[in-house]
Motif scaffolding. Structure first.
Motif, PDB file in Angstrom:
ATOM      1  N   LEU A 218      -2.921  14.978   1.237  1.00 23.78           N
ATOM      2  CA  LEU A 218      -2.271  14.037   2.139  1.00 23.78           C
ATOM      3  C   LEU A 218      -1.332  13.109   1.363  1.00 23.78           C
ATOM      4  CD1 LEU A 218      -2.226  12.916   5.108  1.00 23.78           C
ATOM      5  CD2 LEU A 218      -3.974  11.292   4.328  1.00 23.78           C
ATOM      6  N   LEU A 219      -0.096  12.953   1.854  1.00 25.96           N
ATOM      7  CA  LEU A 219       0.828  11.991   1.256  1.00 25.96           C
ATOM      8  C   LEU A 219       0.470  10.608   1.793  1.00 25.96           C
ATOM      9  CD1 LEU A 219       4.295  13.804   1.339  1.00 25.96           C
ATOM     10  CD2 LEU A 219       2.449  13.947  -0.341  1.00 25.96           C
ATOM     11  N   LEU A 220       0.153   9.707   0.900  1.00 30.14           N
ATOM     12  CA  LEU A 220      -0.379   8.408   1.285  1.00 30.14           C
ATOM     13  C   LEU A 220       0.727   7.439   1.681  1.00 30.14           C
ATOM     14  CD1 LEU A 220      -3.061   7.974  -1.514  1.00 30.14           C
ATOM     15  CD2 LEU A 220      -3.305   9.069   0.728  1.00 30.14           C
ATOM     16  N   SER A 221       0.368   6.522   2.548  1.00 30.27           N
ATOM     17  CA  SER A 221       1.268   5.421   2.875  1.00 30.27           C
ATOM     18  C   SER A 221       1.294   4.435   1.710  1.00 30.27           C
ATOM     19  CB  SER A 221       0.803   4.708   4.140  1.00 30.27           C
ATOM     20  OG  SER A 221      -0.440   4.051   3.895  1.00 30.27           O
ATOM     21  N   GLY A 222       2.211   3.487   1.756  1.00 30.06           N
ATOM     22  CA  GLY A 222       2.284   2.488   0.702  1.00 30.06           C
ATOM     23  C   GLY A 222       0.992   1.709   0.568  1.00 30.06           C
ATOM     24  N   ALA A 223       0.398   1.343   1.709  1.00 31.05           N
ATOM     25  CA  ALA A 223      -0.863   0.598   1.670  1.00 31.05           C
ATOM     26  C   ALA A 223      -1.976   1.461   1.099  1.00 31.05           C
ATOM     27  CB  ALA A 223      -1.226   0.123   3.078  1.00 31.05           C
ATOM     28  N   ARG A 225      -1.545   3.968  -0.996  1.00 25.28           N
ATOM     29  CA  ARG A 225      -1.278   4.113  -2.437  1.00 25.28           C
ATOM     30  C   ARG A 225      -1.722   2.872  -3.190  1.00 25.28           C
ATOM     31  NH1 ARG A 225       3.578   6.342  -0.385  1.00 25.28           N
ATOM     32  NH2 ARG A 225       4.780   4.470  -0.887  1.00 25.28           N
ATOM     33  N   ALA A 226      -1.460   1.703  -2.614  1.00 23.60           N
ATOM     34  CA  ALA A 226      -1.864   0.449  -3.259  1.00 23.60           C
ATOM     35  C   ALA A 226      -3.383   0.352  -3.338  1.00 23.60           C
ATOM     36  CB  ALA A 226      -1.283  -0.736  -2.500  1.00 23.60           C
ATOM     37  N   GLU A 227      -4.062   0.759  -2.251  1.00 16.56           N
ATOM     38  CA  GLU A 227      -5.527   0.718  -2.251  1.00 16.56           C
ATOM     39  C   GLU A 227      -6.093   1.708  -3.255  1.00 16.56           C
ATOM     40  OE1 GLU A 227      -9.489  -0.105  -1.364  1.00 16.56           O
ATOM     41  OE2 GLU A 227      -7.625  -1.243  -1.080  1.00 16.56           O
ATOM     42  N   GLU A 228      -5.496   2.892  -3.328  1.00 11.40           N
ATOM     43  CA  GLU A 228      -5.951   3.885  -4.302  1.00 11.40           C
ATOM     44  C   GLU A 228      -5.745   3.372  -5.720  1.00 11.40           C
ATOM     45  OE1 GLU A 228      -3.850   7.799  -5.073  1.00 11.40           O
ATOM     46  OE2 GLU A 228      -5.621   8.519  -3.994  1.00 11.40           O
ATOM     47  N   GLU A 229      -4.613   2.708  -5.968  1.00 13.56           N
ATOM     48  CA  GLU A 229      -4.343   2.153  -7.292  1.00 13.56           C
ATOM     49  C   GLU A 229      -5.326   1.026  -7.608  1.00 13.56           C
ATOM     50  OE1 GLU A 229      -2.721   1.517 -10.991  1.00 13.56           O
ATOM     51  OE2 GLU A 229      -2.459   3.210  -9.614  1.00 13.56           O
ATOM     52  N   ARG A 230      -5.644   0.203  -6.589  1.00 15.88           N
ATOM     53  CA  ARG A 230      -6.612  -0.872  -6.807  1.00 15.88           C
ATOM     54  C   ARG A 230      -7.976  -0.298  -7.150  1.00 15.88           C
ATOM     55  NH1 ARG A 230     -10.694  -3.200  -4.671  1.00 15.88           N
ATOM     56  NH2 ARG A 230     -10.703  -1.784  -2.871  1.00 15.88           N
ATOM     57  N   GLN A 231      -8.392   0.744  -6.416  1.00 21.65           N
ATOM     58  CA  GLN A 231      -9.679   1.371  -6.702  1.00 21.65           C
ATOM     59  C   GLN A 231      -9.685   2.009  -8.087  1.00 21.65           C
ATOM     60  OE1 GLN A 231     -10.495   4.087  -3.492  1.00 21.65           O
ATOM     61  NE2 GLN A 231     -10.782   2.462  -1.978  1.00 21.65           N
ATOM     62  N   ARG A 232      -8.554   2.623  -8.468  1.00 21.47           N
ATOM     63  CA  ARG A 232      -8.465   3.217  -9.809  1.00 21.47           C
ATOM     64  C   ARG A 232      -8.587   2.128 -10.883  1.00 21.47           C
ATOM     65  NH1 ARG A 232      -5.278   3.591 -13.822  1.00 21.47           N
ATOM     66  NH2 ARG A 232      -3.699   2.328 -12.779  1.00 21.47           N
ATOM     67  N   ALA A 233      -7.882   1.010 -10.661  1.00 21.59           N
ATOM     68  CA  ALA A 233      -7.959  -0.088 -11.625  1.00 21.59           C
ATOM     69  C   ALA A 233      -9.376  -0.653 -11.689  1.00 21.59           C
ATOM     70  CB  ALA A 233      -6.964  -1.190 -11.241  1.00 21.59           C
ATOM     71  N   ASP A 234     -10.028  -0.747 -10.520  1.00 21.26           N
ATOM     72  CA  ASP A 234     -11.414  -1.239 -10.504  1.00 21.26           C
ATOM     73  C   ASP A 234     -12.336  -0.293 -11.276  1.00 21.26           C
ATOM     74  OD1 ASP A 234     -10.683  -3.406  -9.018  1.00 21.26           O
ATOM     75  OD2 ASP A 234     -11.408  -2.628  -7.099  1.00 21.26           O
TER      76      ASP A 234
END
Length: 277
Positions: A218-223, A225-234
């Motif tokens: 699935l191609l993610l929305s900006g939100a 993508r941001a949530e996925e990046e936040r979870q990755r950073a966490d």
């Protein structure tokens, strides 16, 4: 509306996007249409930025496509809910586009999408343009897309049915595209697939029209993508914290072992033995 030719500023005598109406005054049919358009644009933008390193592409959302000159002018336009045109600048003469004018640029959209609000008859209307001495018939939307605007792909999305029909222009006629094993419709020129995703977006739980890549991701929305990046950073922070705690425990064990060794040396010395440890 009458149109007066401005030959001095427009030698061809044909109006451009600044001279054509940008709205026919109709309402958007429901609250879902604008979020749906935003979701499609937002999620495919990284793909388009990769394909068009020069930035030359445009996306229309409920925007007019003028395909012929009529009186009134609005009769010569269709306003698809969403469309993408490759290899054209996103602005003209430093101005945002008010509409897309076929006789000005000649490049057809690659894909054009309609969101059904009624029963879908309007989006599937194949009534041809017929002229007599006194009048002409209003052509159906499907006929206009197939014979005049001619996008390579035409999609009809029905949120009530949780479905999308995709047509491909083959030998000047639209043919229905078969879904793949994932129930998606490939758009090879973009390396993506179009399909239905059940989920929540902008506080609405609906079967949304979405993009996937050619591997079915699935191609993610900006939100998203941001949530996925936040979870990755966490996750990375958590791993780093665990590694730090592990290192601290190892250091504590090493310190205790050194203390025990030093106590053993002291005991040997008190017994008159010089430790070799």
């Amino acid at each position: 509306m009458k149109f007066t030719l401005d030959v001095e500023n427009n030698p061809t005598g044909w109006p451009d996007h600044t001279q054509l109406p940008e709205s026919d005054g109709t309402f958007v049919k429901n609250f879902q249409e604008h979020p749906q358009s935003i979701l499609l644009t937002d999620s495919i933008t990284p793909v388009l930025q990769t394909i068009h390193a020069d930035g030359n592409y445009c996306i229309g959302q409920d925007s007019g496509i003028y395909w012929r000159l009529t009186d009134p002018l609005e009769r010569g336009a269709e306003a698809p809910d969403w469309f993408y045109v490759p290899n054209v600048p996103p602005t003209l003469d430093g101005q945002s586009r008010r509409s897309y004018v076929m006789w000005q640029e000649f490049v057809a959209p690659l894909i054009l999408l309609e969101f059904v609000s009624g029963n879908g008859a309007e989006e599937r209307n194949r009534t041809p343009l017929l002229r007599t001495d006194k009048q002409e018939t209003k052509p159906g939307k499907f006929w206009v897309y197939e014979n005049a605007i001619r996008p390579a792909f035409y999609g009809i999305y029905e949120v009530r049915k949780a479905s999308v029909e995709v047509y491909s222009l083959i030998q000047n006629r639209y043919e229905l595209v078969a879904a793949n094993d994932r129930g998606h419709y490939p758009i090879p020129q973009l390396g993506v697939e179009l399909g239905i995703w059940q989920g929540s977006y902008q506080n609405m739980e609906l079967p949304w029209l979405r993009w996937w890549d050619s591997q079915g991701n699935l191609l993610l929305s900006g939100a998203q993508r941001a949530e996925e990046e936040r979870q990755r950073a966490d996750r990375e922070q958590e791993i780093a914290q665990q590694q730090l705690q592990r290192a601290d425990r190892e250091q504590q064990r090493a310190d205790r072992a050194e203390d025990e060794l030093e106590q053993l040396r002291a005991q040997l010395r008190s017994a008159g033995i010089e430790p070799q440890l």
